[in-house]
Design a protein around this motif. Structure first.
Motif, PDB file in Angstrom:
ATOM      1  N   CYS A  19      -2.210   6.474   2.280  1.00  0.00           N
ATOM      2  CA  CYS A  19      -3.620   6.589   1.883  1.00  0.00           C
ATOM      3  C   CYS A  19      -3.976   8.052   1.686  1.00  0.00           C
ATOM      4  CB  CYS A  19      -4.529   5.993   2.957  1.00  0.00           C
ATOM      5  SG  CYS A  19      -6.261   6.079   2.472  1.00  0.00           S
ATOM      6  N   CYS A  46      -1.850  -3.528  -3.281  1.00  0.00           N
ATOM      7  CA  CYS A  46      -1.357  -3.796  -1.929  1.00  0.00           C
ATOM      8  C   CYS A  46      -2.464  -4.320  -1.019  1.00  0.00           C
ATOM      9  CB  CYS A  46      -0.723  -2.544  -1.316  1.00  0.00           C
ATOM     10  SG  CYS A  46      -1.892  -1.337  -0.657  1.00  0.00           S
ATOM     11  N   ARG A  56     -12.416   4.301  10.327  1.00  0.00           N
ATOM     12  CA  ARG A  56     -11.883   4.002   8.989  1.00  0.00           C
ATOM     13  C   ARG A  56     -10.782   4.989   8.621  1.00  0.00           C
ATOM     14  NH1 ARG A  56     -15.617   4.609   4.515  1.00  0.00           N
ATOM     15  NH2 ARG A  56     -13.947   3.669   3.292  1.00  0.00           N
ATOM     16  N   ALA A  85      -6.743   4.313   8.188  1.00  0.00           N
ATOM     17  CA  ALA A  85      -5.993   4.646   6.973  1.00  0.00           C
ATOM     18  C   ALA A  85      -4.736   5.444   7.321  1.00  0.00           C
ATOM     19  CB  ALA A  85      -6.881   5.444   6.015  1.00  0.00           C
ATOM     20  N   ARG A 107      -2.241   3.070   8.885  1.00  0.00           N
ATOM     21  CA  ARG A 107      -1.600   2.257   7.850  1.00  0.00           C
ATOM     22  C   ARG A 107      -0.498   3.060   7.153  1.00  0.00           C
ATOM     23  NH1 ARG A 107      -2.773   1.928   2.353  1.00  0.00           N
ATOM     24  NH2 ARG A 107      -4.850   2.819   2.505  1.00  0.00           N
ATOM     25  N   THR A 108      -0.796   4.313   6.839  1.00  0.00           N
ATOM     26  CA  THR A 108       0.218   5.178   6.211  1.00  0.00           C
ATOM     27  C   THR A 108       1.454   5.281   7.098  1.00  0.00           C
ATOM     28  OG1 THR A 108      -1.461   6.453   5.021  1.00  0.00           O
ATOM     29  CG2 THR A 108       0.658   7.541   5.409  1.00  0.00           C
ATOM     30  N   ASN A 137       3.327   1.912   7.176  1.00  0.00           N
ATOM     31  CA  ASN A 137       4.054   1.700   5.917  1.00  0.00           C
ATOM     32  C   ASN A 137       5.296   2.589   5.846  1.00  0.00           C
ATOM     33  OD1 ASN A 137       2.350  -0.250   4.865  1.00  0.00           O
ATOM     34  ND2 ASN A 137       1.095   1.206   3.720  1.00  0.00           N
ATOM     35  N   ASP A 184       7.606   1.113   8.935  1.00  0.00           N
ATOM     36  CA  ASP A 184       7.795  -0.331   9.119  1.00  0.00           C
ATOM     37  C   ASP A 184       7.516  -0.712  10.576  1.00  0.00           C
ATOM     38  OD1 ASP A 184       8.438  -2.934   8.330  1.00  0.00           O
ATOM     39  OD2 ASP A 184      10.587  -2.645   8.532  1.00  0.00           O
ATOM     40  N   GLU A 186       6.151  -2.288  14.047  1.00  0.00           N
ATOM     41  CA  GLU A 186       5.858  -3.631  14.543  1.00  0.00           C
ATOM     42  C   GLU A 186       4.621  -3.649  15.444  1.00  0.00           C
ATOM     43  OE1 GLU A 186      10.231  -5.597  15.051  1.00  0.00           O
ATOM     44  OE2 GLU A 186       9.767  -3.860  16.305  1.00  0.00           O
ATOM     45  N   GLU A 224      -7.552  -3.370   8.954  1.00  0.00           N
ATOM     46  CA  GLU A 224      -6.833  -2.590   7.931  1.00  0.00           C
ATOM     47  C   GLU A 224      -5.370  -3.016   7.840  1.00  0.00           C
ATOM     48  OE1 GLU A 224      -8.171   0.064   6.127  1.00  0.00           O
ATOM     49  OE2 GLU A 224      -6.411   1.101   5.344  1.00  0.00           O
ATOM     50  N   ARG A 236      -4.807  -6.603   6.539  1.00  0.00           N
ATOM     51  CA  ARG A 236      -5.129  -6.755   5.127  1.00  0.00           C
ATOM     52  C   ARG A 236      -4.158  -6.007   4.224  1.00  0.00           C
ATOM     53  NH1 ARG A 236      -7.987  -3.404   2.452  1.00  0.00           N
ATOM     54  NH2 ARG A 236      -8.863  -2.510   4.354  1.00  0.00           N
ATOM     55  N   ALA A 237      -3.659  -4.842   4.674  1.00  0.00           N
ATOM     56  CA  ALA A 237      -3.005  -3.958   3.704  1.00  0.00           C
ATOM     57  C   ALA A 237      -1.660  -3.371   4.134  1.00  0.00           C
ATOM     58  CB  ALA A 237      -3.963  -2.824   3.326  1.00  0.00           C
ATOM     59  N   ILE A 262       1.975  -3.039   3.939  1.00  0.00           N
ATOM     60  CA  ILE A 262       2.706  -3.539   2.769  1.00  0.00           C
ATOM     61  C   ILE A 262       3.774  -4.571   3.131  1.00  0.00           C
ATOM     62  CG2 ILE A 262       2.287  -1.682   1.101  1.00  0.00           C
ATOM     63  CD1 ILE A 262       4.997  -0.487   1.918  1.00  0.00           C
ATOM     64  N   ARG A 310       3.471  -6.939   5.320  1.00  0.00           N
ATOM     65  CA  ARG A 310       2.852  -8.010   6.111  1.00  0.00           C
ATOM     66  C   ARG A 310       3.458  -9.379   5.807  1.00  0.00           C
ATOM     67  NH1 ARG A 310      -0.575  -6.217   2.190  1.00  0.00           N
ATOM     68  NH2 ARG A 310      -1.578  -7.708   0.809  1.00  0.00           N
ATOM     69  N   VAL A 361       6.580  -9.819   5.651  1.00  0.00           N
ATOM     70  CA  VAL A 361       7.834  -9.844   6.427  1.00  0.00           C
ATOM     71  C   VAL A 361       7.521  -9.945   7.922  1.00  0.00           C
ATOM     72  CG1 VAL A 361       9.983  -8.594   6.926  1.00  0.00           C
ATOM     73  CG2 VAL A 361       8.972  -8.486   4.632  1.00  0.00           C
ATOM     74  N   HIS A 362       6.595  -9.132   8.388  1.00  0.00           N
ATOM     75  CA  HIS A 362       6.149  -9.208   9.785  1.00  0.00           C
ATOM     76  C   HIS A 362       4.800  -8.502   9.903  1.00  0.00           C
ATOM     77  CE1 HIS A 362       7.013  -4.946  10.669  1.00  0.00           C
ATOM     78  NE2 HIS A 362       8.066  -5.107   9.914  1.00  0.00           N
TER      79      HIS A 362
END
Lengths: 403, 403
Positions: A225, A235, B301, B305, B308-309, B312, B315, B317, B340, B343-344, B346, B348, B350-351
């Motif tokens: 992000c 995504c 927020r 973000a 999430r980065t 991603n 990977d 868990e 977050e 929903r996003a 990448i 998701r 897979v696990h």
């Protein structure tokens, strides 16, 4: 270098072979020291490798005691592997020898709008042409590595059509393995290969070991992000690197400027693969179009910010730019990334991040795909398909097999 | 679990002890299976551990063959360790037993404006008070782990002042080790502990192994870029998570609203440590101040973000929110991060990424600091201070020693 622990014959053999490959020339005593295996084990394994024609004795080196030692080296032309990088814009094929050197390379149009059966049939013909072009005996080709950004879904069909064992992998991971295996980065380096084709992904190697993540999904840097209120990305999030500044975003921005689109020779939206349009914009920038250059430089700022985020998270030592889109536009991106990491990598007081453009960026994922085959197929099929992490002296890939 | 290779006595002993700890109760045969060591080695090592009082035999379990096996368990009160988390706002001290359970805990004002000599003298008194509060024999205290966001620079002085061996580490990494060691996440989990005190950092554990990076600088998620044109950050870049939305940014935003600053009880800028002001804003939000809540939700927020980065890229868990600032504001951040990643993320398909608030967020870095001591000090000093990665069955810390 990790040291073998409880060795099975097959993995010992692969580990010793990889030590010979990495060393160039090495004596049996050198192998004992490097592997931690006993002299008796090394002697047996080396005899087998010589019998199979994989390793050859080659002259002598002066030992410290004045006694001369027989040196061993890889018989580079004993085996071959095919590496294929499947992208929307291009399919790149390489044939490498046992040492990973490219002996043949062809590049053909991508698979964008073809149906899978047609792609498989064409790829089989193109693989034949690749192997035939250098007159290599097909029995010496160990297998085919097929890498792409997503799963191509036709690995088994390709295996049937080519008669070669097929190994599937992620293209960015393959590119990282290729960089690592070819010795472009140190054996125990912590680095990422930033791979740009139609999208952007990262292959990650930590302390010399490939990192794929528990679900095999690591390296999703295209969805870093960079703007919490940015445009929506397929995504599910907002402001991802790819949607802000990836090749598709650059192409969309160029197309929004009709004069630039015309100058760069862009057709209508969807008339050409993204990476082909991106290459056209890159050529325009090289030929002096300031608008095209400005778009690439804007993209580079975002890629640099995402690269910095990744370097800060993983304490990276090296960042390699690779893949077809960096092959053509890398010279614009490289200085922007270097400047960002020199100025703002948080651990720069401890060590720098060396940012480099891969010397074979266009073929790197395909070369890495062939390297994965070499490493995996040298372990007999009956022994299973995964090289244990603690046994592969060079690079331990955890790969999926197509069947 | 990694398997021991060529074991030295000291590291075998530490590995076996950690297996006993992790198992709760285990037989000698169980140790053979879990460690890959021979029965003879296990027998010798266990005898030594019993002689030292670290392990006790405790009843029998029915074996599959009908024969009853002697079970072993840790003697939890045989040894202790002190863990200290040094932050601008608070110094948190814990005393844990050999099993890592907290037997005493105190929290004192931080070190913000004190000179180092005064901090060291005060810390030595506070450590005395901690140990004396539960009447533990000082000879049974193995050492002191001191963790902070930066290097405190007075590890040797503290070692002299307390008479305890001091081990230094990063607070986010310690928090991750604490979460891992306490069994809150799986033994082979790939996870990050997002640690928020005055700043934000991440401790990273990949497949059960702590990842620190080649320069020991991994986890710098506070400098994830979330706005390439954002405000300048002291790190040299723009738009870092900390400068946009870390505790200091939230405090500055609250102070810009004089009515909110008054309602939250904020003094003048610099009159209190950042984490203390952040806690005051969090309390105001909890008591229903919508302006305070809006600031925290805005911060969440950005943190989401960045999380999430990181997820991603690696990977992940599991993501654990921990540290003093999440201890007080975690309930506001948790749902935003969960949403977050659900929903996003990448991968998701897979696990999922399980996002959790640490049950002991305020003390987690200190508890992790004590765990690092337990693991390191159980290896005899003469044997060196680094547990080899492939030998520590549980958690292999690579720590710096203060001297």
């Amino acid at each position: 270098m990790s040291r073998p622990a409880r060795v099975t014959h097959a993995s010992t053999r692969a580990a010793v072979l990889d030590l010979v490959r990495a060393a160039g020339m090495i004596s049996r005593v050198g192998l004992v020291n490097a592997s931690g295996l006993t002299g008796g084990t090394i002697s047996t394994v080396v005899r087998g490798l010589i019998d199979e024609g994989l390793v050859a004795e080659t002259g002598h080196a002066e030992s410290t005691g004045g006694k001369r030692r027989v040196m061993l080296q890889l018989n580079h032309f004993a085996r071959y592997a095919v590496g294929v990088h499947l992208d929307d814009a291009r399919i790149t094929y390489v044939l490498t020898n046992l040492g990973g050197a490219v002996v043949a390379r062809i590049s053909r149009p991508g698979s964008a709008s073809e149906d899978p059966a047609a792609v498989v049939a064409r790829m089989a013909r193109e693989v034949d042409a690749l192997i035939d072009s250098v007159g290599v005996d097909r029995d010496r080709v160990l297998g085919l590595g097929l890498v792409s950004a997503g799963s191509p879904g036709f690995g088994e069909d390709l295996e049937r059509a080519t008669g070669l064992p097929v190994v599937l992998d992620d293209d960015a991971t393959a590119a990282a393995i290729g960089e690592h295996w070819s010795g472009g980065v140190g054996a125990t380096a912590t680095f990422a290969a930033l791979c740009m084709g139609s999208g952007i992904g990262a292959g990650i190697v930590l302390g010399g070991t490939t990192y794929r993540g528990p679900g095999g999904q690591a390296g999703g840097i295209g969805h870093a992000c960079l703007d919490v209120d940015g445009p929506p990305c397929p995504c599910g999030a907002r402001g991802c690197l790819e949607v802000l500044a990836g090749p598709a975003a650059v192409v969309a921005q160029a197309r929004a400027n009709r004069s630039l689109a015309r100058a760069a020779g862009l057709g209508r939206k969807g008339s050409a693969p993204v990476a082909a349009d991106f290459a056209a914009i890159s050529r325009a920038a090289r030929q002096g179009d300031g608008r095209a250059l400005a778009l690439l430089e804007r993209s580079a700022r975002y890629v640099a910010a995402a690269a910095r985020t990744l370097a800060n998270a993983l304490d990276l030592e090296v960042l390699v730019l690779t893949g077809p889109s960096f092959a053509i536009a890398g010279s614009t991106y490289l200085p922007v990334l270097r400047e960002e990491l020199d100025r703002a990598f948080i651990a720069r007081g401890v060590h720098p991040v060396s940012v480099r453009l891969s010397p074979s960026a266009a073929s790197a994922p395909a070369i890495g795909a062939a390297a994965i085959v070499l490493q995996s197929e040298l372990v007999p099929r009956s022994q299973g398909l995964r090289l244990p992490d603690d046994l592969a002296a060079g690079e331990p890939p955890v790969f999926q097999h197509a069947r």
